[in-house]
Design a protein around this motif. Structure first.
Motif, PDB file in Angstrom:
ATOM      1  N   TYR B 389      48.941  42.293  35.913  1.00 22.56           N
ATOM      2  CA  TYR B 389      48.157  43.282  35.140  1.00 22.56           C
ATOM      3  C   TYR B 389      46.979  43.794  35.954  1.00 22.56           C
ATOM      4  N   LEU B 390      46.240  42.862  36.600  1.00 23.44           N
ATOM      5  CA  LEU B 390      45.110  43.308  37.414  1.00 23.44           C
ATOM      6  C   LEU B 390      45.596  44.147  38.593  1.00 23.44           C
ATOM      7  N   ARG B 392      48.159  46.020  38.718  1.00 19.59           N
ATOM      8  CA  ARG B 392      48.538  47.362  38.245  1.00 19.59           C
ATOM      9  C   ARG B 392      47.307  48.227  37.959  1.00 19.59           C
ATOM     10  N   ILE B 393      46.247  47.585  37.501  1.00 20.84           N
ATOM     11  CA  ILE B 393      45.009  48.343  37.260  1.00 20.84           C
ATOM     12  C   ILE B 393      44.472  48.878  38.591  1.00 20.84           C
TER      13      ILE B 393
END
Lengths: 576, 576
Positions: B389-390, B392-393
């Motif tokens: 998730y990080l 992808r951010i």
């Protein structure tokens, strides 16, 4: 309503002045549109110094007109980049009207992060540091505020999502009984409030201001007549029985119910969540459950409910059509208790249920979790409140989630998630999403009411219909009443002139009043044009034009040129 | 160069045709601009069916003109929403020229996700399914392709970031020796390639096509003269010695070096990464380290390097100014080995170092990790490749990261991160970022070369200077040569006419040639205007206008109206 209160959140300075004659004539959404265009640079950063959060009362907020206590909250939207006005219930609107407030405008942003309360009474408006509220959920915040400021306080607040400035963050309002949480949900206005370091607004109306009606008798006659018509109106009666969920069964039958990230228009478990089924459950389960309760003091329609669990304990209040569909069918979730809990969690962390449900649907399409995984979805909503990386992705809405996970099928217009009407199954709402100044937003002119009179799958006539509905919605949002009051004005449009005369002494024909709606739209369009988010550049998602929607297997096929022609259609001066 | 190859990535159909007389005159960036405006709907979704990835050779790609093997790659940018052209080294450009290819256009997107190779030789162009390449890092991909298609292959590929369609994803090119990774880095073109399911392009030039020079002798004279001037040019000599890092010390001294998320213009550890210091380290450490190596076959400037670790083993090739500054000072990281490793990791997962460094800087400001935390930064870049998730951010760039974490100070224009010149310390580049069709992009007309002749902090004259530089950059990007070749044309502008005549037989005055640059900009502006991303609506971030930058304590103070006046300035027909 003689007070316009401006709060500079950087300097802490608060000023008050009376509205000009011109400003007096701008209510609710109209006031927001004018203030945005006059005072806010259209290209400014939505969470920066130059945006303003505008809380504005409708023209009839200080009268007994049914639902007139609803509040307009607006600003430049982080999600859409254009104007945003949300019309919301709760008790704050009535409270503000009683202390003579016409509008509150939050300006600038603090130099260092702040958690503050804005307190407003008949005598004063002041900022109070409230570090103890930092990170608190919405119910926790309301509970603390009621303890500190009294049970009768009018309350507005944001949840952790707004404090984190997530783009799906909304602004929560409490009702009089501490029962319902109402939301100025859409467009990320909670993030705007968060950017200004205002966690909550508390309204104390223990001392009140006498309203200055021009002709109290005439006003009263009109107010009573609206009440009478709504009492007799069969649609309003159904709404009292079944709430907004009344339409769910028909939406499913028509094949326009967003299901599994807008991949179908029908949901096999729709029967679990129809208006009659939910009303039945509420009755069966008893406890604190109830149907037919108002969201705003003095409403005669009373479409809200309190939805209890099997033990009769409240899960959420109120359970509404849009939230149920986006968090339920759109995520493949068919259990109404799961949906109610998801709705409650959204209310607590402070995000728009539509945007959040759409974002989870997109994440499900990406494989982050499976369609139908209710526990996974609840976990994600909790994570929004905790600010985990996944929580921050979902909490920024459907478009953001789509970008994070490389999903192409993202149901947004102007960056904002579509509500619970697939535009391929209700083409009038496709027109609305594509052309509304608000992005995809059913409250700006919902064509669902036309499905009995106009084939929702037909291309023809939809643009014309939407034009009419958008003008009407803009007007109603400026009067400050609920969209559901429209049957009264449809039946007797002279009531509008009576209200204007009785409240303000204005002599206005129906056509002149209706033209206010046009003025709202023109003002908003001008702002959006300058902000670079007109319907020319922000369009219907490509998959909506290419991928047939079961079971009707229609695509959204109204050509872009026809959509853009909507502004050339003259207002029909007669019909409401 | 008579082949324009179109690949429909949905149907798999590949067609070839010869360029029209008109198309023949559009090289590199010019061809991309025209193709976008003529064929791609400006409002289309960048990762959808209607965008195209365009690979286009410069006008002189099949000649021996120094650096003319550079390739233009473009399309509608996911990051900026407007036109994007990246000019890149590597061996693919020369290879394509040798097999007579003028352009490759990837169209549409596959219905189901694909991992394919586009193979191009003198005789054919074909798509090859390559599931074994799915998720592979860039070096792994190149290694496999060299094994499968031969060491001499011209290679283009994306890393996992492009496959995941992250907006910071770039497109990687290999050099002849398998030593350097070069990047068409900016604007998220890697995501566009990923959306089309093309993991790699392999060019086989074992059979070649004879170029059809109009006047080989004249051409040769001009080519040699360019070579001679560049050999003698002191700037070019410095670049060979010190690479693009040659300017770092001066940038730091001038106070325009982006440091700790653009909060200072000077970095206390800048001495660790100056051109001379890095050249010295390369020499000291030996091993595979080298300075003064070309990024494209036949370049005489040779500003690239191979940067080794203490054992002489390659960390990264090549270490360049922009990457070093954004991944180093802008993240508070002062150790050149850490920076080199970060650069290498970006190259492997397939993201733009500028966008990624800016995004990490924003995350550091948000407190996700501390400024200076090199190991934390490396971990994040690895996470991009893993799709956490990080990851992808951050992999979606600085603007996305700012939104995720509620950061207001985000150094982007048109959604794209600023390169290594703070616009408050070099106002000419502020003009560039704010007005360029490319968003914040130094390659569109870098004003750094003017710092000795024009005060970089002065407001006056910067708009005029930037206009001139932008036209020149647009022209050079269309010729297909490196921006560093400009000293030759500045010294002897008639060389341009000689090249046009010698290669094509065109009789073109200097003014006519220069007007090509204007045509490029006008075409791009038209596209951006229709796409809704003109400089009128996409502006300099507010903090750049409000927050003085140490040590000069200047803000970016060129008024918006003056910025917009840039297009009214007539092209100066004489100077280059």
């Amino acid at each position: 309503m003689k007070r316009i209160i401006r709060v500079n959140t950087r300097t802490g300075e608060i000023t008050e002045k009376a509205p000009t004659e011109q400003e007096l004539r701008w209510g609710g959404r109209h006031f927001i549109a004018k203030t945005l265009l006059n005072e806010v640079p259209p290209t400014c950063e939505p969470l920066g110094r130059y945006n303003k959060l505008i809380i504005s009362l409708g023209l009839f907020a200080d009268t007994n007109l049914s639902t007139a206590g609803r509040l307009s909250i607006g600003g430049k939207s982080p999600l859409t980049g254009g104007v945003k006005e949300c019309n919301v219930g709760g008790n704050a609107g009535k409270r503000l009207a009683r202390i003579g407030v016409k509008a509150i405008i939050l300006e600038d942003i603090p130099q260092e992060p702040k958690t503050r309360i804005l307190f407003v009474s008949a005598d004063e408006a002041k900022l109070i540091d409230a570090p103890h509220l930092k990170g608190k959920l919405v119910d926790e915040t309301f509970e603390i505020l009621r303890k500190e400021f009294g049970e009768r306080s009018g309350l507005i607040c944001i949840g952790p999502a707004g404090e984190m400035k997530l783009y799906a963050a909304g602004i929560a309002l409490s009702d009089d009984r501490g029962e319902q949480v109402r939301y100025a949900a859409r467009g990320g206005l909670g993030a705007v409030m968060g950017s200004k370091g205002i966690k909550a607004i508390v309204i104390d109306d223990s001392k009140q201001v006498e309203p200055d009606y021009y002709d109290p008798e005439l006003l009263n006659t009109a107010v009573k007549e609206v009440f009478r018509i709504l009492q007799e109106d069969p649609k309003s009666q159904n709404r009292r029985k079944y709430g907004t969920l009344d339409i769910l069964e028909m939406a499913n039958n028509l094949g326009l119910l967003p299901t599994r990230n807008f991949s179908s228009g029908q949901f096999e478990f729709a029967g679990n969540m129809t208006g009659p089924r939910v009303a039945e459950l509420i009755k069966e389960r008893g406890g604190c459950g109830k149907s037919g309760t108002p969201c705003v003091p003095g409403c005669t329609i009373m479409c809200s409910n309190v939805f209890p669990d099997k033990e009769g304990k409240k899960i959420v209040a109120s359970l509404q059509y849009e939230s149920v569909v986006l968090l339920g069918p759109n995520c493949g979730i068919g259990d109404i208790d799961d949906i109610a809990e998801l709705n409650h969690l959204c209310n607590q962390v402070g995000v728009d249920t539509i945007e959040c449900g759409a974002a989870i649907g997109v994440a499900m399409e990406a494989g982050v979790l499976k369609f139908g995984d209710a526990e996974g979805a609840k976990d994600i909503v909790r994570q929004i409140g905790e600010g985990t990386y996944l929580g921050r992705i979902i909490g920024n809405g459907a478009a953001f989630t789509g970008q994070a996970f490389g999903v192409r099928r993202v149901p947004v217009v102007k960056g904002q998630a579509m509500p619970a009407y697939d535009p391929r199954g209700l083409k009038g709402n496709g027109v609305l999403y594509a052309t509304s100044t608000m992005g995809a937003d059913h409250t700006a002119g919902n064509a669902f009411e036309t499905v009995r009179t106009h084939n929702p799958l037909a291309r023809e006539g939809q643009v014309q219909i939407s034009r009419q509905l958008q003008i009407r919605a803009a007007l109603i949002d400026s009067l400050g009443v609920c969209l559901f009051v429209r049957p009264a004005f449809i039946k007797k449009k002279e009531l509008l002139s009576m209200l204007c005369k009785g409240r303000y002494g204005w002599d206005m024909s129906f056509e002149e009043i209706k033209r206010m709606g046009v003025d709202v739209l023109e003002t908003e369009r001008k702002f959006n044009e300058l902000a670079g988010v007109s319907e020319k550049v922000k369009r219907m998602p490509e998959f909506m034009r290419e991928e047939p929607l079961p079971p009707n297997n229609e695509v959204f096929d109204i050509p872009q040129e026809e959509l853009e022609s909507i502004w050339e259609i003259e207002m029909d001066p007669e019909t409401f």
